[in-house]
Design an enzyme around this catalytic site. Sequence first.
Site, PDB file in Angstrom:
ATOM      1  N   MET A  27       0.897  -1.200   0.070  1.00  0.00           N
ATOM      2  CA  MET A  27      -0.190   0.087   0.190  1.00  0.00           C
ATOM      3  C   MET A  27       0.619   1.415  -0.032  1.00  0.00           C
ATOM      4  O   MET A  27       1.608   1.505   0.991  1.00  0.00           O
ATOM      5  CB  MET A  27      -0.769   0.128   1.147  1.00  0.00           C
ATOM      6  CG  MET A  27      -1.883  -1.083   1.124  1.00  0.00           C
ATOM      7  SD  MET A  27      -2.835  -1.143   2.550  1.00  0.00           S
ATOM      8  CE  MET A  27      -3.946   0.255   2.108  1.00  0.00           C
ATOM      9  N   GLY A  30      -1.888   5.445  -2.169  1.00  0.00           N
ATOM     10  CA  GLY A  30      -2.831   6.169  -3.285  1.00  0.00           C
ATOM     11  C   GLY A  30      -3.972   5.145  -3.439  1.00  0.00           C
ATOM     12  O   GLY A  30      -4.271   4.166  -2.757  1.00  0.00           O
ATOM     13  N   CYS A 120      13.243   0.086  -8.202  1.00  0.00           N
ATOM     14  CA  CYS A 120      12.612   0.160  -6.854  1.00  0.00           C
ATOM     15  C   CYS A 120      11.661  -1.050  -6.774  1.00  0.00           C
ATOM     16  O   CYS A 120      11.564  -1.799  -5.799  1.00  0.00           O
ATOM     17  CB  CYS A 120      11.721   1.435  -6.879  1.00  0.00           C
ATOM     18  SG  CYS A 120      10.922   1.483  -5.254  1.00  0.00           S
ATOM     19  N   GLY A 144      -1.039  -2.476  -6.672  1.00  0.00           N
ATOM     20  CA  GLY A 144      -2.109  -1.498  -7.582  1.00  0.00           C
ATOM     21  C   GLY A 144      -1.491  -1.529  -8.735  1.00  0.00           C
ATOM     22  O   GLY A 144      -2.041  -0.248  -9.429  1.00  0.00           O
ATOM     23  N   CYS A 217       9.318   9.527  -6.597  1.00  0.00           N
ATOM     24  CA  CYS A 217       8.906   9.741  -5.355  1.00  0.00           C
ATOM     25  C   CYS A 217       9.953  10.622  -4.682  1.00  0.00           C
ATOM     26  O   CYS A 217       9.561  11.646  -3.820  1.00  0.00           O
ATOM     27  CB  CYS A 217       8.657   8.342  -4.491  1.00  0.00           C
ATOM     28  SG  CYS A 217      10.092   7.481  -4.297  1.00  0.00           S
TER      29      CYS A 217
END
Length: 381
Positions: A27, A30, A120, A144, A217
């Site tokens: 998670m 978002g 990542c 997601g 990010c």
Amino acid sequence: MSALATETLNSLGFAKPPSQTRVVVAMSGGVDSSVVAAELAREGYDVVGITLQLYDHGAALAKKGACCAGRDIHDARRVAEEMGFPHYVLDYENVFRDAVMDEFADSYLGGATPVPCIRCNERVKFKDLLETARDLDADCMATGHYIQRKMGAAGAELHCAADTVRDQSYFLFSTTQEQLDYLRFPLGHLESKEDTRRLAAKHGLPVADKPDSQDICFVPDGNYASVIEKLRPGAAEPGQIVHADGRVLGDHAGVIHYTIGQRRGLGIGGLSEPLYVVRLDVEAKQVVVGPKQMLSTRTIPVREVNWLGGGGFADMQEREISVKVRSTRPPRAALLRPLSETEAEVELLTPEEGVSPGQACVFYETGGTRVLGGGWIWRGR
């Protein structure tokens, strides 16, 4: 597999009830990963939410559109509370810096244009986080991402998302077969992001209207050079902007401020022809510029190949495929020639402009949606 056995599988592909199926959901805070967690919880799965704290970036903590920062951890926790499943935050700052941020800085200093989101996924989310999911006795890990996992004749396959605008296959090419067997991507079949937001609203999630993240990010303002200068103080050395024909056209404050194919912001106005960055010579501290046709590339050397197409990669003969050399470009017809288990040469049937070392070259099935793997573009021998 018999028809009867197929009917007994739950929506994640396991032959047992959802309540007996533990799934760890990665998670980010978002809407996408929140909807995945909420949908699975509503279906009755044993959901465990995990958020990784990847960095502490002052201004980013309060900036919308940056993932894995303070605001996003809070949002993920709220979703877990609303849906009634446990949620944990893991401090991965040191791992993220070592595995992603340091290479990002060094690649730019080396004249390449890196894609840290791929690293990542490869080195943190689908490696360390996935191992954490196994340690928690989870049957699988769900994310997601907009990509599809489909079962083929030889096992799990990676396919593009139904929504071509949201498709994230370019960023997931390095997913290994072992990881793919364990991962699930519940949003890959959705036709649009609006479908995702409607599901968020249906569940009453507090992030239903949250803006999508747009930047890397740890570079929430898009200023790559400033981040690199913080990570590698004094490493950006000034030099000359040189035309491919040898003319010195001006000075620059460091190659980290330039990327292959760049036209704007070169600081060499007053010339009769538009010029583009065609090469970054780190050793000579030169930004080499030239006319647009110099950006045209037909042959691309790739290494660190991850092959998902079945069989031994090095033993494969030349094969017709489609490739993407940038995430925003459509696949182009190409020939793939393996050189070893981890290296290959890609020949584009139509030359591409602005192919840059450090970017990914992702392989797709010709005329289909299957992701066959990919590799990293480099300068070659």
